[in-house]
Design a protein around this motif. Structure first.
Motif, PDB file in Angstrom:
ATOM      1  N   ASN A  57      37.295  36.212  38.255  1.00  0.00           N
ATOM      2  CA  ASN A  57      38.714  35.951  38.534  1.00  0.00           C
ATOM      3  C   ASN A  57      39.029  36.096  40.016  1.00  0.00           C
TER       4      ASN A  57
ATOM      5  N   HIS B 149      34.150  39.674  34.451  1.00  0.00           N
ATOM      6  CA  HIS B 149      35.434  38.977  34.327  1.00  0.00           C
ATOM      7  C   HIS B 149      36.283  39.178  35.586  1.00  0.00           C
TER       8      HIS B 149
ATOM      9  N   GLY C 216      38.320  32.946  41.918  1.00  0.00           N
ATOM     10  CA  GLY C 216      39.009  31.725  41.547  1.00  0.00           C
ATOM     11  C   GLY C 216      38.535  31.044  40.280  1.00  0.00           C
ATOM     12  N   TYR C 217      37.726  31.717  39.471  1.00  0.00           N
ATOM     13  CA  TYR C 217      37.255  31.119  38.217  1.00  0.00           C
ATOM     14  C   TYR C 217      38.406  30.985  37.235  1.00  0.00           C
ATOM     15  N   ASN C 218      38.530  29.835  36.607  1.00  0.00           N
ATOM     16  CA  ASN C 218      39.543  29.618  35.578  1.00  0.00           C
ATOM     17  C   ASN C 218      38.895  29.808  34.210  1.00  0.00           C
ATOM     18  N   THR C 219      39.423  30.754  33.445  1.00  0.00           N
ATOM     19  CA  THR C 219      38.884  31.065  32.126  1.00  0.00           C
ATOM     20  C   THR C 219      39.098  29.891  31.179  1.00  0.00           C
ATOM     21  N   LEU C 220      38.060  29.564  30.413  1.00  0.00           N
ATOM     22  CA  LEU C 220      38.154  28.498  29.422  1.00  0.00           C
ATOM     23  C   LEU C 220      38.914  28.979  28.196  1.00  0.00           C
TER      24      LEU C 220
END
Length: 68
Positions: free
Chosen positions: A13, A9, A16-20
Motif C-alpha cells: 500500500n 500489505h 501505491g499497490y491497488n488491492t484487487l
C-alpha cells in the motif's frame, strides 16, 4: 504467515499497490495456479502442491528441499 501478510500489505500500500477485489483475485489465482478459491470456505490459507495438483492439505512442517 498472518504477521507477514500484514507487513506485506502495508508495504504494498505504501508503494501505491491497488488491492484487487475478491472476484478479480480469485480469477488471477485460477489463471496462475489452476485452483478455484471457495469464497464460502472458512480457511484462511490456500495450499498449492507442485507435486500433486489435487493435494489440498495444508502442510505445516519444514520444507526438506526434496518433497515440498
Amino acid at each position: 504467515m498472518e504477521a507477514t501478510a500484514i507487513v506485506a500489505h502495508e508495504l504494498l500500500n505504501s508503494n501505491g499497490y491497488n488491492t484487487l477485489g475478491t472476484e478479480d483475485f480469485n480469477k488471477k489465482i485460477k489463471n496462475i495456479f489452476g485452483r478455484i478459491i471457495d469464497s464460502d470456505s472458512q480457511s484462511h490459507f490456500l495450499y498449492v502442491s507442485f507435486l500433486d495438483k489435487c493435494d489440498k492439505e495444508f502442510v505445516m512442517y519444514r520444507n526438506n528441499g526434496v518433497d515440498y
